[in-house]
Structures are given as C-alpha cells and as structure tokens.
Design a protein around this motif. Sequence first.
Motif, PDB file in Angstrom:
ATOM      1  N   TYR A  62      -2.188  -5.316   8.565  1.00 47.26           N
ATOM      2  CA  TYR A  62      -0.915  -5.985   8.287  1.00 47.26           C
ATOM      3  C   TYR A  62      -0.726  -7.189   9.212  1.00 47.26           C
ATOM      4  CZ  TYR A  62       0.250  -1.775   5.628  1.00 47.26           C
ATOM      5  OH  TYR A  62       0.250  -0.748   4.726  1.00 47.26           O
ATOM      6  N   ASN A  88      -6.677   1.237   2.960  1.00 43.58           N
ATOM      7  CA  ASN A  88      -6.317   1.915   4.208  1.00 43.58           C
ATOM      8  C   ASN A  88      -4.979   1.377   4.717  1.00 43.58           C
ATOM      9  OD1 ASN A  88      -6.237   3.335   6.567  1.00 43.58           O
ATOM     10  ND2 ASN A  88      -7.965   2.293   7.543  1.00 43.58           N
ATOM     11  N   PRO A  89      -3.882   1.832   4.115  1.00 41.21           N
ATOM     12  CA  PRO A  89      -2.559   1.328   4.498  1.00 41.21           C
ATOM     13  C   PRO A  89      -2.050   1.873   5.824  1.00 41.21           C
ATOM     14  CG  PRO A  89      -2.340   3.022   2.826  1.00 41.21           C
ATOM     15  CD  PRO A  89      -3.810   2.804   2.999  1.00 41.21           C
ATOM     16  N   CYS A  90      -2.843   2.666   6.511  1.00 41.45           N
ATOM     17  CA  CYS A  90      -2.400   3.256   7.781  1.00 41.45           C
ATOM     18  C   CYS A  90      -2.933   2.482   8.984  1.00 41.45           C
ATOM     19  CB  CYS A  90      -2.872   4.711   7.872  1.00 41.45           C
ATOM     20  SG  CYS A  90      -2.269   5.752   6.530  1.00 41.45           S
ATOM     21  N   GLY A 136       0.822  -1.211   0.000  1.00 40.72           N
ATOM     22  CA  GLY A 136       0.000   0.000   0.000  1.00 40.72           C
ATOM     23  C   GLY A 136       0.851   1.254   0.000  1.00 40.72           C
ATOM     24  N   ASP A 137       0.229   2.356  -0.424  1.00 39.45           N
ATOM     25  CA  ASP A 137       0.937   3.648  -0.471  1.00 39.45           C
ATOM     26  C   ASP A 137       0.844   4.317   0.886  1.00 39.45           C
ATOM     27  OD1 ASP A 137       2.272   5.865  -1.226  1.00 39.45           O
ATOM     28  OD2 ASP A 137       0.835   6.542  -2.741  1.00 39.45           O
ATOM     29  N   PHE A 138       1.668   3.809   1.807  1.00 39.37           N
ATOM     30  CA  PHE A 138       1.571   4.219   3.205  1.00 39.37           C
ATOM     31  C   PHE A 138       1.868   5.702   3.418  1.00 39.37           C
ATOM     32  CE2 PHE A 138       3.990   4.778   7.226  1.00 39.37           C
ATOM     33  CZ  PHE A 138       2.949   4.580   8.118  1.00 39.37           C
ATOM     34  N   GLU A 139       2.808   6.256   2.675  1.00 41.35           N
ATOM     35  CA  GLU A 139       3.288   7.610   2.949  1.00 41.35           C
ATOM     36  C   GLU A 139       2.480   8.699   2.251  1.00 41.35           C
ATOM     37  OE1 GLU A 139       7.374   7.652   1.915  1.00 41.35           O
ATOM     38  OE2 GLU A 139       8.007   6.401   3.614  1.00 41.35           O
ATOM     39  N   ARG A 165       5.934  -3.574   9.303  1.00 42.71           N
ATOM     40  CA  ARG A 165       5.143  -2.394   8.943  1.00 42.71           C
ATOM     41  C   ARG A 165       4.106  -2.089  10.032  1.00 42.71           C
ATOM     42  NH1 ARG A 165       3.643   0.228   4.322  1.00 42.71           N
ATOM     43  NH2 ARG A 165       5.889   0.111   3.908  1.00 42.71           N
ATOM     44  N   ILE A 175      -5.687  -3.398   2.671  1.00 43.27           N
ATOM     45  CA  ILE A 175      -4.471  -2.609   2.928  1.00 43.27           C
ATOM     46  C   ILE A 175      -4.303  -1.512   1.884  1.00 43.27           C
ATOM     47  CG2 ILE A 175      -1.941  -2.772   2.822  1.00 43.27           C
ATOM     48  CD1 ILE A 175      -2.202  -5.466   4.292  1.00 43.27           C
ATOM     49  N   ILE A 184       3.744   1.362  12.506  1.00 45.07           N
ATOM     50  CA  ILE A 184       2.533   2.188  12.605  1.00 45.07           C
ATOM     51  C   ILE A 184       2.058   2.261  14.047  1.00 45.07           C
ATOM     52  CG2 ILE A 184       0.110   2.378  11.892  1.00 45.07           C
ATOM     53  CD1 ILE A 184       0.912   0.956   9.283  1.00 45.07           C
TER      54      ILE A 184
END
Length: 376
Positions: free
Chosen positions: A151, A144-146, A99-102, A173, A141, A177
Amino acid sequence: MDPQKISELRVFVQLCKKNPAVLQQPEMKFFRDWIESLGGRIPLINNDDDSPKKAKPDQGPQSKFKPEPEPESESEESELEIDNEGVIAPDTDEPQEMGDFENIEVTDEMIDQANEKKMDAMNALGEGDLQKALDLFTEAIKLNPCLAILYAKRASVFVRMQKPNAAVRDCDRAISINPDSAQPYKWRGKAHRLLGRWEEAGRDLAMACKLDYDEEASAMLKEVQPRALKIAEHRRKYERKREEKEIRDRRERVKKAKEEHERAQREQDERTEAGGPHGGFPGFPGFAGGAGAAGFPGFPGAAGTAGGSGAGAFNMPGLNEIFSDPEVLMAMKDPEVMAAFQDVAQNPANISKYQGNPKIMNLMGKLSSKFGGAQP
C-alpha cells in the motif's frame, strides 16, 4: 542611468508618498505587481474619501474609547497568510481497489505471486511508467492485502500522479496493518503537503523521520514545519481570545444575576416594611381592591388597603400558620416565586403559565390548603 530619468523617478516617488491613491489607478497595475513581487504591500485607499488623514483623528479616540473585540478578531484572522505554492486541487476519483483485507486467506503461492508483481511494479516505476506500476501494485495487493509495504509503494505512485487523496487512503490502510513502518507516514505526509494540510503533513513527516530517518522526508519537513507552526500558533491565539470572551460573558451574566437578585431583595424588603410586623406577601388577597378583588385562586378575599397593611389581611384564618411555616417563608425568598406570586395575584388567570413549574405550584397548593380553598 539618465539623470533626468532619475529626477523624474524621485518626483514620482514623492507624489506616491503624498497621495498613495495614485498607485490604485488601473494603469499602475504593473507597478503594483512589481512592488508586491518584492514583498511590499500596497495600502487600500478609499477613493470616496477626499481627506482620509482628517478622518483618522476623529476615528482614533472613538475606537480607543469603545473597543470591539469581534471585528478585531476578524481582521486579525484575515492577516494569516500561508504560502500555498505547490498545493493542488484534490483528486476526486473513485476509491481504488484495496483487496479483501479481512476475509482472504493468503497462501504461500499467493505471497510469491504478489512479490513478483511488486518487483515488476518497481521496474515499471523506475522506467517512469506510472500507470503500469500502479496496475501491478494493485494486482499484488489483491494477492496479498495483508502486506503494508504494498500500500505504501502504491501510495508513492499516487503521489507522483498528483492524486493525494488516493495516496492518503493507501497510507491509512498501511498504517492500520503496521503502525511502526515509516514509509506510509512519509508518503501520507507528502500527500497532505500537496493538499495544503500543513499541520497533518508536519505530523506525518516528523513521525516518518522518528521511525526511520529519511533525508527526503526531513527536507520536506523543514519546508512544511514553519507553516504548520504558524497555523498552530494562530489557532492557539484565537482559542485564547474565545476563552477570554467566555470569561467576560460569564462574569457579565453573574453580575446581571447578582443585580437582579439584589433588586428583588430590595423590593422584598420594601414590601416587608410596608406589610407590618408579619411581613405581608405581594398582591395578597384583599390587598388591592377590596374583598377578594385580587384574590388568589382558591383563597378567600379579605378587605384591605392598597398598601397591603389593612387589618383585614392579618385576620384571615390560617395566616399566622403560613408565617410560621419555614418552607413557605423560604420559598417566598425566591425571586422567581415572588414574581410568579405577584403575577397571579394581579391576574388569577395567569396561574396557567406556571402549571409546568413544580416549585411554584407546590407553594400555591400549600397556600390554598392553609386557607381551606381548592388547590389551583
């Protein structure tokens, strides 16, 4: 049992006691395997040695007289045996979608969709469809990768699929978080256990129980901890051995340096006694071979005797000034400087070896200036 069979078995056991090499024969493999399955150990016998018992008395005093720490360390290191039952080969798949976490901006709608995917994944997991559960957790994920728990849940699927490296990546990961969540530590501990990383597994499982006690994690911790402690104690033992070896080596270096210094000091004292009240320098111009025969570059030669005690050595202009210069006298007490001085005095061409040593070249320059010669 048949008494005759028991009697034959007793005779066989006595034979093995007298000659253990019998157990090394290929046809006795089944018997060796049975003994080892009970926790026994078959000694290795060198078949080329017809009298091993006679060789031991000769070897004993030698090993006692001259211990060798290094080979001993190697043999002890090989004694570390860890039960690796349940350890599997590491998975080598490409890293999973994280996922594009940032950069992603998660909307309320995306959060709702991720929660739906999560519930569907949990249902698939309950039905035993691991691949479907894995795909649904991955979709959640991406939405909502945050959310750390997504994970951790996917990591649990990877563990069930025997993919511990992928599980470790997901747990890393999740912990980045939310480091206060117990689930990532629990599943990472299980993944490390599958990989045979006993110490890492012990740390993670202990942290999981500390954050939120879990009976499953606690049970695995009890399995892992004895092996982790055994490895840690083994490593501490060899760290102590390395430290002791470093101390012995350091003491040996100091001892050798002290002996070398004392030897150089004795040689200096002998040269001082041979050189008269002024204390001549080794190989000084004219001390061995007549006028200028062993002259220093830029130094005028002076007639003298092989011992350096001839009168010519002390009639050289500037010599008294040299002996009254504390910097020169201090430098000449340095064994390294004295050795270089003597080397160059014996062969002036050797001055080139010391061009990069300012301590020696400074002294040479000072001596040259005292005699009015060109600086070497």
